[in-house]
Design a protein around this motif. Structure first.
Motif, short mmCIF file in Angstrom:
data_model
loop_
_atom_site.label_atom_id
_atom_site.label_comp_id
_atom_site.label_asym_id
_atom_site.label_seq_id
_atom_site.Cartn_x
_atom_site.Cartn_y
_atom_site.Cartn_z
N GLU A 45 38.42 37.72 30.75
CA GLU A 45 38.72 36.69 31.74
C GLU A 45 39.33 35.46 31.12
O GLU A 45 39.79 34.58 31.83
CB GLU A 45 37.46 36.33 32.53
N ARG A 46 39.33 35.37 29.83
CA ARG A 46 39.97 34.28 29.14
C ARG A 46 39.46 32.92 29.57
O ARG A 46 40.22 31.98 29.73
CB ARG A 46 41.50 34.32 29.31
N ARG A 47 38.20 32.81 29.86
CA ARG A 47 37.63 31.50 30.14
C ARG A 47 36.25 31.45 29.53
O ARG A 47 35.68 32.48 29.16
CB ARG A 47 37.58 31.22 31.63
N THR A 82 40.86 40.39 36.27
CA THR A 82 40.09 39.39 35.57
C THR A 82 40.98 38.26 35.09
O THR A 82 40.50 37.24 34.63
CB THR A 82 39.38 40.01 34.37
N TYR A 83 42.30 38.43 35.17
CA TYR A 83 43.22 37.32 34.92
C TYR A 83 44.48 37.59 35.71
O TYR A 83 44.73 38.72 36.13
CB TYR A 83 43.52 37.17 33.42
N ASP A 114 48.27 37.05 35.12
CA ASP A 114 49.47 36.65 34.38
C ASP A 114 50.38 37.87 34.35
O ASP A 114 50.09 38.85 33.68
CB ASP A 114 49.08 36.23 32.96
N GLU A 140 46.72 31.42 28.03
CA GLU A 140 45.38 31.82 28.46
C GLU A 140 44.97 31.05 29.71
O GLU A 140 44.42 31.61 30.66
CB GLU A 140 44.34 31.57 27.35
N SER A 159 46.68 32.07 32.97
CA SER A 159 46.22 33.30 33.62
C SER A 159 45.02 33.05 34.53
O SER A 159 44.63 33.94 35.29
CB SER A 159 45.89 34.37 32.58
N LEU A 160 44.45 31.87 34.47
CA LEU A 160 43.38 31.54 35.40
C LEU A 160 43.87 30.66 36.54
O LEU A 160 43.24 30.55 37.58
CB LEU A 160 42.23 30.82 34.68
N PRO A 169 37.79 35.24 38.72
CA PRO A 169 38.15 36.47 38.02
C PRO A 169 37.17 37.60 38.34
O PRO A 169 35.96 37.41 38.34
CB PRO A 169 38.07 36.08 36.55
#
Ligand SMILES: Nc1ncnc2c1ncn2[C@@H]1O[C@H](COP(=O)(O)OP(=O)(O)OP(=O)(O)O)[C@@H](O)[C@H]1O
Ligand SMILES: Nc1ncnc2c1ncn2[C@@H]1O[C@H](COP(=O)(O)OP(=O)(O)OP(=O)(O)O)[C@@H](O)[C@H]1O
Ligand SMILES: [Mg+2]
Ligand SMILES: [Mg+2]
Lengths: 308, 304, 497, 574
Positions: free
Chosen positions: A82-84, C12-13, C15, C165, C168-169, C184
């Motif tokens: 999820e890159r967070r 989950t993202y 992009d 990064e 992508s959110l 996500p």
């Protein structure tokens, strides 16, 4: 007193530390998460590139240190997928799970205690047998079967209850029942056994010999004592409830909880999330158990003052 | 109480065969209707599990893709020879239930045995030795309680692969902490009992105390835990199947039939209902028997 | 109007650059645009102006594009050549590892994009490119805002990894819907973007929620908690059809479920064994049983969407158990066990197909065993056979077979497929010939190679079903890549009653 | 005088098992009726029937009537409904139970439990009830009553708890008090206090008492009239003086005979043949471990600087009140607990510092018999394994001879040979204790330490067991260290007696010398507390105050001096 608190806390911290360490190494053993992050159809060369990018090429000890370091910034690292920050992800899931857990515990207590007491008092009559039969049957059905059955009946066919998510109080009905079904069954049996133990105690006879009405005898003298033993089991059971049962329930009811996160992060090898989710659940369990311990000590004056 | 011996069945120890039979009859007489029912169910399940290959009308994995998802007898589109209908690959639900029952019972029993030996052993060591060993083992128990078991199962299956052997191991590990806690608790209670001190006073060594005096006395609570463990394992196995990490197809267990078949609940409910009922019967019977055992054990203790 | 969609999975993202998963594909088309747009109403290849209004080759390896004016990003910024150059070069000259990886298999030939003026850019390729439009229509080169992205973290002048990064959110594009909420893995909420350059979006709001359980998704549709649901398995369709208020739409998906065989596995080295494994599979029966006969069983690795390169006349794969038995005998098959790996859930009917296939093998005397694991085993030397999918990333054999089976491509680099110089030569012709006929000839040669020494058997082209409320008119467009939830103008409407 | 309570033709059954048959007796107002009989004779069943609590225990009144005739009219208790019974219980009839330790609810304060009675029967408010409770505690002479109401039962000693029970029972000034073995679980000194208290309160309130006991000494102390029960039937009903002077029923005579009477003589001293056991300066220390507070360093000396000798073939009786350290001493002697200092010599060999192997040797010659015959036999082993275990451990018997040895052993303790395949739960208490003794005898030890071996048994059975021990001593020349809190039992078996108080031996000497000429104040108090089974010689003690130390606090460092030949007393006995 302080010494006791400090000791309990130290023990908690050690337990949690052992857990996260174990989980860390177990996850690293269970496969390179890069395969899960990028999925299929990637050349070996690219795989190596990504491995480096996610820091999975470092030695396991370096990774471990980095993992421990990630506790310090309060974010617990970044999710692979999820890159967070992991802390955000887990925080999001904790509250819905907790809500479900609390309503599950509430329902359990509400149902199983009166039923358990009744089963003990009417042990020899049909009431007791009926309650116990239900208790056994309730425990015998896998909870997801119960959940899907409810979904089919109350949502699919009758359209009485909403199904998805945790929007309104109505949304709680099915997941709560599905989640606590087994626990209700277990606790009913336990309450019954605890009450049976208590009912044969000498002080119950004393209470009756005083001319107290039966209600007072059972509730004030009997249940007060039984509750001590019941409490001690509840703590253990809640742990199972918090995690194991909820995975299934959360998936069926699309409940954005932590159980679901645990399993999906494990399946997808999103280690940072997995580790912190485990930590969060373990923490919850340990804290609940500590609270139960204190409640236990509070309920039982022999312990409260025993050491004084 | 006068100084006469209590009534006793003479010769029970000399003629075990006869005694066992008499025992069974005694047990039956003593049981109430629900316990009798449980006994009956248990006996029937055991028999059909053992003789599954003889009873089953088909091979459990034999497919007939054209006859998939046929309902049980009495419904439209029922196909002859498939009493309980067919599943998503046209396999006989009845045959799979029977073989599934066999494997499920085998898995559960083996799992419970492993848990018993593992947890019971650790609990025994912990209770007898005390001190640091006790702290370490109990620390592990605490940790185990705090980690959801599904997760441990997931990791174990990921590390070791998902073969039947690993599944047995996973199911075996499940519940070890309960065995350990129970055994440790019992051991510590027993260690306070005068007869242990009597043995020590007689000069018995630690090993003798553990194996001759303590072990036989924790059998009863262990048996009770064993039965509970068995039914919990059956349930766990189906939950693992729900998560897609249970016993792998095409092998049938009751749990995997339910777990994998759940998508067909609205369209072909028999795929799930038949094994679910079997699970219900197994756990129900096992638990009633376990609980009954516990009551019997308790009576022993109360009689003194 | 609002719409709630129950999806089996949520990304989950978000992009488009780094993603090419089936899950992600659902989401990008509503939010982002490409320079060159495609007519999705037909499987014919018809290019339309997108964010570029016109494009022409000014040299054999340089294309110049005129950008559309008055295009606005969701955050209010105007789209200019800088944004486009930034978006393209983030892939063509990737620094961010996930982009590098994604660009390598399909954009290798693209060297750079340059700004000419505010609304003109040029793109430079290394070799003459026969697939210009196709590769400008890729999801990976959807246009994102430069300033916004660079400013997300760290130095607002530099594009750091963390910027991507963060993007992508909080994705921002030029499409008809802006993402107003993204949790996500759980939920995506779109709202109509009023500044959209094209035709106004028909929905005020659309919410995609994750509902992982099939039964739950269908129930949610029945209870009205969802208006549209994805991933309805063929076996569930009767359920939808029996409800007068619901309907289902199905469309063949632009991908193949395939069975791959490790040519380098010691036991499978002999091509005859692999041919036999392939010949033993009765794909029509699989289709009838598992897909109600609605899937498409191909004779070769080809899809209708390839347009001119659609070559159904090739007969690369067939069902012939007798021949299979014979080949096995010739190869001296000694009864060893052939394992078939499959993920438990990833492919619709994948597990069932795996079990059915091993039964079909049994019919020719091969001992098969299904191994279920969620782990990708395609790169393991122990791999014997497993299922996989060959999606069409873009409408060309290169976008399907080409990505997977290229020399040094994923299959070869994972060690389960070998190419030689001859293969590479043929490949070159297939990839870069400007003449369609030459490309077709080369592709046919590749297929012959595959037939002679098979590493793969395309099982069928599955179909995907969506179910919805009767009054929702939506269906996936035939010209699109698989799984896209397209809610643009003309793609969705409501029955009025 | 009219009878307050008349029980007519009472039948009580547990299932098909008749516990009380055709029992009739009357309790006159203001008088005390004692119900005596051995364990299981139906005493409690009768008592519980009077309060109609018997149904709760699983029994039923199958016949007869129980008429209560106090000032408020005559009622038949057997015909009352639940409401009526609740009004009766704790109000007109109340009851004190045997076990003060378990008869109070552990999670409620004393005040809570007492005030319930007032609230229930006197319609008081909570405040008033608490005040009344305090007064009630005062009236049973509990010191610091105000503090006690806030306390929980586990914070009180056994004697205090029993006082609380009595205060609670007397709260509403009942016309009839049923006391079911109210003092059996207590120390002799405490028992004496409780009996005195009951007698005083009876006079004060003017109630009738139905007193249940199996102890003829207590009967003699307190009863006006006695009913003797056996197997649920009345065998005799007489005035106390008549009964003691001329018991009519054979069973009554048997009961009297079995009752140990202080002053009935001790066995003769064996010829001196040296000492089997010599203990000197032994101290045993326990670490105190609180549950909540891990207090380190805090220790308690349960046995302080004890020296004693035991001759071959001799029995040394060790007496003292509960918690004075008797068991600890016994365990330390056998090195089941490690003493902190001092030396132990067995048969002339120093065993103080023996290692693991050496200890095996020690245990070959010194065995132990415990108080609770049920708990000290492993319930999972058959008798032939049980009784031969020490012999097996010491390789004195091969596994094939095991059964023979077992048969021999059980015969020697007076049991049939065919019992060797049974399990412990299939025996009665007295038989179990015989098995324990057989087990100890299996290695033919020179010393048996017997820690309260008969305290859990009925008098007549205890008598059989002590007779057996005497017989064995005669036959095998084994020496006993015999521990008991019952000085009359000790007198019967011991040539010499040691009196222990607060971890120390305060007086030791020949049995008769100690009993007839006690020097130490604690010994004197102990002897004075022992109930005499002779109604003519009732003790007339003053009101003992349980808070005041019942004997002087021993000073440290005092030594024993010889007050008479072989009779040593601690110095502080001024
Ligand atoms: N709850 C019960 N269930 C069945 N039988 C019982 C029960 N309580 C007592 N009995 C039986 O009833 C008979 C009388 O018991 P009771 O308790 O009245 O004896 P007791 O004279 O009070 O003995 P003790 O001195 O041991 O208290 C005994 O044979 C006993 O085994
Ligand atoms: N294991 C132990 N740890 C700490 N203190 C102990 C332990 N065992 C006994 N004590 C204490 O030592 C003292 C003497 O106990 P002991 O059991 O020897 O008394 P006793 O005279 O045998 O009493 P009783 O007649 O009740 O059996 C008591 O104050 C007791 O609380
Ligand atoms: Mg009694
Ligand atoms: Mg003692």
């Amino acid at each position: 007193m302080w010494r006791h608190v400090v000791r309990t806390l130290t023990k908690m911290v050690v337990t949690l530390f052992v857990i996260v360490t174990l989980v860390f190494f177990a996850t690293r053993m269970s496969g390179n998460s890069i395969d899960y992050i990028i999925g299929e159809s990637v050349t070996q060369e690219d795989r190596e590139l990504l491995t480096r990018y996610y820091g999975l090429d470092a030695s396991i000890w370096t990774q471990y240190l980095k993992f421990l370091g990630s506790f310090l910034d309060g974010q617990f690292g970044l999710s692979f997928l999820e890159r967070r920050p992991v802390s955000d992800i887990v925080a999001e899931r904790v509250w819905p799970s907790l809500q479900l857990l609390l309503s599950g515990i509430g329902l359990t207590l509400l149902v199983s205690i009166p039923f358990g007491i009744a089963a003990a008092i009417y042990r020899k009559s049909w009431i007791g047998s009926a309650i116990m039969t239900f208790a056994f049957a309730g425990y015998a059905l896998p909870n997801f079967v119960l959940a899907i059955l409810m979904v089919l009946v109350f949502a699919f066919t009758l359209n009485w209850l909403p199904l998805v998510g945790n929007g309104t109080p109505w949304h709680f009905i099915m997941p709560t029942i599905a989640l606590s079904g087994a626990l209700i069954a277990a606790l009913t049996r336990f309450t019954r056994n605890a009450m049976l133990d208590v009912l044969s105690q000498d002080y119950m006879r004393t209470a009756r010999a005083k001319g107290l009405p039966e209600r007072t005898v059972i509730l004030k003298h009997g249940f007060r004592n039984a509750s001590i033993t019941i409490l001690s089991v509840l703590g253990l059971q809640v742990a199972g409830l918090a995690a194991a049962g909820s995975v299934v329930i959360e998936s069926i009811f699309s409940w954005p909880g932590i159980g679901d996160l645990l399993v999906s992060s494990a399946i997808q090898r999103d280690y940072p999330v997995l580790q912190f989710a485990v930590l969060a659940v373990a923490l919850a369990v340990v804290v609940i158990n500590a609270v139960v311990d204190i409640a236990y000590a509070y309920a039982d004056p022999r312990i409260r003052l025993g050491g004084a | 109480m006068s100084d006469t011996a209590l009534p006793v069945r003479h010769g029970a120890a000399n003629k075990p065969g006869h005694g066992a039979l008499a025992n069974l009859r005694g047990i039956w007489r003593e049981a109430n209707w629900i316990q009798r029912l449980a006994l009956l169910i248990a006996a029937i399940l055991l028999i059909i599990a053992i003789f599954a290959p003889l009873v089953a009308p088909h091979e459990p994995t034999a497919q007939s893709l054209i006859f998939r998802l046929r309902p049980p007898i009495g419904f439209d589109r029922f196909r002859d020879g498939y009493l309980l209908g067919t599943d998503e690959l046209g396999r006989d639900v009845l045959a799979r239930c029977l073989y599934g029952l066999q494997l499920t019972l085998a898995l559960a029993t083996m799992g419970a045995c492993i848990g018993l030996v593992l947890g019971g052993g650790l609990g025994l060591v912990s209770g007898i030795l005390g001190g640091l060993v006790d702290d370490v083992i109990m620390g592990a128990v605490d940790a185990q309680i705090a980690i959801p078991f599904t997760l441990i199962a997931l990791l174990m299956l990921a590390v070791f692969g998902s073969s039947l052997e690993v599944m047995v191991l996973v199911l075996g590990v499940y519940g070890w902490e309960q065995y350990a806690r129970i055994v440790r608790g019992e051991v510590r209670k027993l260690m306070q009992m005068p007869f242990i001190e009597a043995a020590r006073a007689a000069g018995a060594s630690g090993g003798r105390i553990a194996f001759r005096h303590i072990l036989p006395n924790i059998v009863s609570p262990l048996v009770v835990q064993f039965t509970l463990n068995i039914s919990n394992i059956v349930l766990l196995e189906s939950t693992l199947s729900f998560l897609g990490i249970g016993v792998q197809p095409p092998t049938a267990t009751l749990g995997s039939m339910v777990g994998i078949g759940r998508d067909y609940m609205p369209t072909a409910p028999w795929i799930v209902i038949a094994p679910a009922i079997m699970i219900l019967l197994v756990t129900f019977a096992v638990q009633i028997l376990g609980d009954w055992l516990r009551d019997r054990v308790d009576v022993r203790l109360r009689n003194r | 109007t609002e719409l709630t969609i129950g999806a089996a999975n949520v990304s989950t993202y978000l992009d488009p650059g780094r993603d090419h998963s089936n899950v992600g594909s659902q989401f990008y088309y509503n939010t982002f645009d490409t320079l060159v747009e495609k007519d999705h109403d037909t499987t014919e290849t018809k290019w339309l102006p997108g964010l570029a209004t016109e494009w022409k080759l000014i040299e054999p390896t340089v294309m110049e594009l005129k950008l559309r004016q008055g295009v606005r990003f969701h955050n209010g910024e105007d789209m200019t050549a800088d944004d486009v150059v930034f978006s393209l070069n983030r892939m063509y000259q990737a620094t961010f590892t996930p982009y590098k990886v994604r660009a390598r298999d399909r954009l290798e030939n693209f060297k750079a994009a340059e700004k000419v003026d505010d609304y003109t850019i040029r793109i430079r390729v290394a070799r003459e490119e026969p697939l210009w439009e196709t590769l400008l229509n890729l999801q990976q080169v959807m246009i994102i805002p430069e300033e916004y992205t660079k400013g997300l973290t760290g130095d607002p002048k530099v594009a750091e990894d963390d910027d991507y990064e963060a993007f992508s959110l909080k994705p921002v594009g030029t499409g008809p819907y802006k993402v107003t909420e993204f949790v996500p893995g759980e939920r995506v909420v779109w709202e109509r973007f009023d500044g959209f350059w094209g035709e106004k979006a028909p929905l005020d709001k659309a919410t995609v929620k994750r509902m992982p359980e099939t039964a739950s998704r269908i129930t949610a549709l029945k209870t009205g908690e969802a208006d549209l649901i994805t991933n309805v398995a063929p076996d569930q369709l009767s359920l939808i059809e029996s409800d007068p208020t619901l309907k289902a739409v199905s469309a063949p998906t632009a991908l193949f479920h395939v069975m791959i065989m490790n040519v380098n596995h010691p036991k499978l080295k002999d091509p005859r064994i692999r041919q036999a494994l392939s010949l033993a599979v009765d794909r029509d029966t699989l289709n009838d049983a598992l897909w109600l006969g609605k899937a498409i069983v191909p004779s070769t690795h080809t899809l209708k969407e390839f347009g001119a390169l659609y070559m159904p006349q090739l007969k690369t794969f067939e069902y012939n158990p007798e021949k299979a038995k014979q080949l096995l005998m010739e190869a001296g098959y000694d009864g060893f066990e052939v394992t078939f790996d499959t993920d438990p859930v990833y492919y619709t009917n994948g597990l069932l197909a795996a079990q059915a296939i091993t039964e079909m093998w049994a019919a020719v005397g091969v001992k098969g065993k299904v191994q279920v694991s969620d782990k990708w085993s395609g790169n393991s030397p122990d791999l014997m056979v497993r299922n996989w999918s060959n999606p069409m990333y873009f409408a060309d054999p290169f976008g399907s077979f080409g990505v997977m089976w290229a020399p040094h491509g994923p299959s070869e680099s994972e060690g389960r497929f070998n190419t030689d110089e001859a293969y590479a030569k043929t490949w070159e012709r297939f990839r870069f010939s400007k003449n369609v006929e030459a490309r077709k000839a080369a592709y046919a040669e590749l297929m012959d190679r595959i037939k002679a020494d098979p590493p793969v058997l395309p099982l069928y082209r599955p179909f995907e079903s969506w179910a919805m409320n009767k009054n929702v008119n939506w269906s996936p467009k035939p010209g699109n890549i698989p799984y896209v939830l397209d809610f643009r103008a003309g793609s969705i409407s409501f029955a009025t009653n | 005088m009219s009878d307050l309570l008349s029980v007519k033709n009472l039948h009580v059954a547990f299932g098909s098992n008749e516990a009380v048959s055709d029992l009739s007796f009357d309790v006159p107002a203001r008088r005390t009726l004692a119900l005596v009989g051995e364990s299981g004779s139906g005493k409690s069943a009768t008592a519980l029937s009077i309060l109609r609590l018997i149904e709760r225990e699983g029994g039923t009144i199958t016949g007869g009537s129980i008429m209560l005739n106090d000032g408020d009219g005559t009622v038949d208790i057997t015909a009352l409904d639940e409401q009526g019974l609740q009004r009766l219980r704790g109000n007109r009839i109340s009851m004190v139970f045997q076990e003060p330790m378990t008869s109070l609810n552990p999670v409620l304060t004393i005040g809570d439990q007492m005030s319930e009675v007032f609230i229930r029967h006197r319609n008081m408010t909570k405040r008033e009830a608490y005040d009344a409770s305090r007064q009630a505690l005062d009236s049973v002479r509990i010191p610091e009553a105000a503090r006690r109401v806030e306390q929980y039962p586990h914070e009180l000693s056994g004697g205090l708890r029993q006082r609380v029970m009595i205060a609670m029972a007397l709260a509403c000034r009942p016309k009839l008090l049923i006391a079911d073995e109210p003092s059996t679980a207590l120390d002799v000194t405490t028992q004496a206090e409780i009996l005195d208290l009951l007698r005083d309160l009876q006079a004060e309130i003017g109630m009738a008492v139905l007193f249940i006991t199996h102890d003829m000494g207590v009967v003699a102390e307190i009863a006006d009239r006695v009913v003797v029960l056996r197997h649920g039937r009345k065998v005799e009903d007489a005035n106390v003086e008549t009964l003691f002077a001329a018991p009519k029923a054979a069973y009554s005579r048997q009961l009297m005979a079995a009752t140990p009477k202080l002053g009935s003589g001790s066995p003769a001293a064996p010829p001196p043949r040296g000492n089997i056991l010599e203990v000197s300066g032994m101290t045993t220390r326990f670490k105190m471990r609180g549950r909540m507070f891990s207090g380190h360093g805090a220790t308690v000396d349960a046995v302080k600087n004890v020296s004693l000798v035991l001759g071959k073939g001799e029995t040394l009786g060790l007496v003292g009140e509960s918690g004075c350290g008797k068991s600890t001493l016994a365990r330390s002697v056998l090195r089941l607990i490690e003493p902190a200092s001092g030396t132990i010599a067995l048969d002339g060999n120093d065993v103080t510092n023996l290692g693991r192997e050496g200890l095996r040797g020690l245990r070959r010659h010194a065995q132990m018999v415990f108080q609770d015959p049920y708990a000290s036999l492993n319930p999972r082993l058959a008798v032939h394994e049980l009784v031969t275990e020490p012999a097996r451990i010491h390789n004195l018997v091969s596994s094939c001879d095991q059964r023979e040895l077992a048969a021999e052993l059980v015969r020697s303790v007076g049991l049939e040979e065919d019992v060797i395949d049974r399990f412990a739960h299939q025996f009665s208490g007295g038989q179990r204790q015989r098995l324990c003794i057989a087990r100890a005898m299996s290695v033919k030890p020179k010393l048996i330490v017997a820690d309260e071996p008969v305290s859990a048994l009925d008098v007549s059975i205890a008598r059989q067991v002590t007779d057996l021990m005497l017989e064995l001593q005669q036959r095998e020349q084994v020496s006993f260290l015999f521990i008991s809190h019952d000085i009359a039992v000790v007198e019967r078996v011991s040539q010499r007696i040691a009196v222990m108080y607060a971890g120390e031996i305060v007086e030791t000497g020949p049995a008769q010398s100690i009993l007839n000429d006690p020097r130490h104040p604690y010994t004197r108090q102990l002897l004075a507390s022992v109930p005499r089974p002779d109604p003519a010689r009732r003790r007339r003690l003053g009101h003992a105050n349980p808070a005041a130390p019942s004997a002087p606090v021993p000073r440290a460092g005092t030594v024993l001096f010889e007050a008479a030949p072989g009779h040593f007393v601690r110095e502080d006995a001024a």
